[in-house]
Design a protein around this motif. Structure first.
Motif, PDB file in Angstrom:
ATOM      1  N   PHE A   1       0.844  -1.194   0.000  1.00  0.00           N
ATOM      2  CA  PHE A   1       0.000   0.000   0.000  1.00  0.00           C
ATOM      3  C   PHE A   1       0.877   1.241   0.000  1.00  0.00           C
ATOM      4  O   PHE A   1       2.087   1.170   0.229  1.00  0.00           O
ATOM      5  N   THR A   2       0.250   2.376  -0.282  1.00  0.00           N
ATOM      6  CA  THR A   2       0.954   3.655  -0.286  1.00  0.00           C
ATOM      7  C   THR A   2       0.266   4.593   0.691  1.00  0.00           C
ATOM      8  O   THR A   2      -0.960   4.710   0.682  1.00  0.00           O
ATOM      9  N   LEU A   3       1.062   5.235   1.538  1.00  0.00           N
ATOM     10  CA  LEU A   3       0.552   6.231   2.475  1.00  0.00           C
ATOM     11  C   LEU A   3       0.875   7.621   1.942  1.00  0.00           C
ATOM     12  O   LEU A   3       2.012   7.890   1.542  1.00  0.00           O
ATOM     13  N   ALA A   4      -0.123   8.488   1.936  1.00  0.00           N
ATOM     14  CA  ALA A   4       0.092   9.899   1.612  1.00  0.00           C
ATOM     15  C   ALA A   4       0.334  10.609   2.936  1.00  0.00           C
ATOM     16  O   ALA A   4      -0.549  10.701   3.775  1.00  0.00           O
ATOM     17  N   VAL A   5       1.556  11.090   3.122  1.00  0.00           N
ATOM     18  CA  VAL A   5       1.957  11.733   4.368  1.00  0.00           C
ATOM     19  C   VAL A   5       2.153  13.217   4.085  1.00  0.00           C
ATOM     20  O   VAL A   5       3.017  13.597   3.298  1.00  0.00           O
ATOM     21  N   ASP A   6       1.321  14.051   4.737  1.00  0.00           N
ATOM     22  CA  ASP A   6       1.424  15.497   4.536  1.00  0.00           C
ATOM     23  C   ASP A   6       2.765  16.009   5.020  1.00  0.00           C
ATOM     24  O   ASP A   6       3.265  15.583   6.059  1.00  0.00           O
ATOM     25  N   ARG A   7       3.314  16.923   4.251  1.00  0.00           N
ATOM     26  CA  ARG A   7       4.543  17.589   4.686  1.00  0.00           C
ATOM     27  C   ARG A   7       4.175  18.583   5.776  1.00  0.00           C
ATOM     28  O   ARG A   7       3.082  19.149   5.781  1.00  0.00           O
ATOM     29  N   ARG A   8       5.083  18.788   6.678  1.00  0.00           N
ATOM     30  CA  ARG A   8       4.798  19.602   7.851  1.00  0.00           C
ATOM     31  C   ARG A   8       4.582  21.076   7.509  1.00  0.00           C
ATOM     32  O   ARG A   8       3.746  21.744   8.101  1.00  0.00           O
ATOM     33  N   PHE A   9       5.349  21.596   6.577  1.00  0.00           N
ATOM     34  CA  PHE A   9       5.263  23.017   6.250  1.00  0.00           C
ATOM     35  C   PHE A   9       4.829  23.187   4.808  1.00  0.00           C
ATOM     36  O   PHE A   9       5.099  22.361   3.960  1.00  0.00           O
ATOM     37  N   ARG A  10       4.180  24.300   4.568  1.00  0.00           N
ATOM     38  CA  ARG A  10       3.820  24.638   3.191  1.00  0.00           C
ATOM     39  C   ARG A  10       4.031  26.126   2.975  1.00  0.00           C
ATOM     40  O   ARG A  10       4.007  26.920   3.916  1.00  0.00           O
ATOM     41  N   LYS A  11       4.231  26.493   1.726  1.00  0.00           N
ATOM     42  CA  LYS A  11       4.445  27.892   1.388  1.00  0.00           C
ATOM     43  C   LYS A  11       3.109  28.624   1.401  1.00  0.00           C
ATOM     44  O   LYS A  11       2.058  28.026   1.161  1.00  0.00           O
ATOM     45  N   GLU A  12       3.180  29.907   1.669  1.00  0.00           N
ATOM     46  CA  GLU A  12       1.983  30.742   1.746  1.00  0.00           C
ATOM     47  C   GLU A  12       1.132  30.594   0.481  1.00  0.00           C
ATOM     48  O   GLU A  12       1.649  30.620  -0.632  1.00  0.00           O
ATOM     49  N   GLU A  13      -0.151  30.408   0.658  1.00  0.00           N
ATOM     50  CA  GLU A  13      -1.162  30.326  -0.408  1.00  0.00           C
ATOM     51  C   GLU A  13      -0.934  29.169  -1.381  1.00  0.00           C
ATOM     52  O   GLU A  13      -1.344  29.230  -2.528  1.00  0.00           O
ATOM     53  N   GLN A  14      -0.271  28.119  -0.940  1.00  0.00           N
ATOM     54  CA  GLN A  14      -0.144  26.913  -1.749  1.00  0.00           C
ATOM     55  C   GLN A  14      -0.849  25.775  -1.042  1.00  0.00           C
ATOM     56  O   GLN A  14      -0.947  25.765   0.181  1.00  0.00           O
TER      57      GLN A  14
END
Length: 154
Positions: A30-43
């Protein structure tokens, strides 16, 4: 030391197969989608898609409960390998071999997430809905009483 801990959602139902032979065991990929901790403004939030493999009871657990969108906490180890594909090219692989797996949210929260994904709002509206859904999860906890002196423990 080789230790990996991930929290993410299944990108699709777990693919469970059984090994050949007398001592057949379940093998789940299986594949897990793991959110990245930080994101750039308005993305939009970005995620990493991590390939995982589980054996035996853990694979059977995924066969029963591993449906697309379910959130799990996976603990295991990183393993690399390689094989030759049909064209004769060498393909390198990296997988997390699952040693422990647990639900990361209640069935109710998962159903809310699934419903939210089917609505798929865009931009600022989605950010507001994400905040609202997190607040719902927080509100499910029992409130702490104002009078802390009467708690049943010291």
């Amino acid at each position: 030391m080789n230790r990996v801990i991930l929290c993410g959602r299944l990108t699709r139902d777990a693919d469970v197969r059984y090994s050949v032979g007398d001592d057949s065991i379940a093998i789940a990929r299986f594949t897990l989608a793991v959110d990245r901790r930080f994101r750039k403004e308005e993305q939009q939030q970005t995620a990493d898609f991590i390939s995982c493999v589980a054996f035996g009871k853990r694979a059977e657990f995924l066969q029963n409960y591993g449906t697309k969108g379910m959130k799990f906490i996976v603990e295991g180890r990183l393993q690399t390998g390689s094989y030759e594909n049909k064209e004769g090219n060498k393909v390198y692989t990296t997988d997390v071999v699952v040693e422990n797996i647990e639900f990361a949210e209640s069935k109710k929260n998962n159903e809310e997430y699934q419903h939210q994904q089917s609505q798929e709002p865009q931009g600022q509206e989605r950010v507001q809905e994400d905040r609202a859904s997190r607040q719902t999860s927080i509100d499910e906890f029992m409130p702490v009483p104002d009078d802390l002196d009467n708690l049943p423990f010291e």
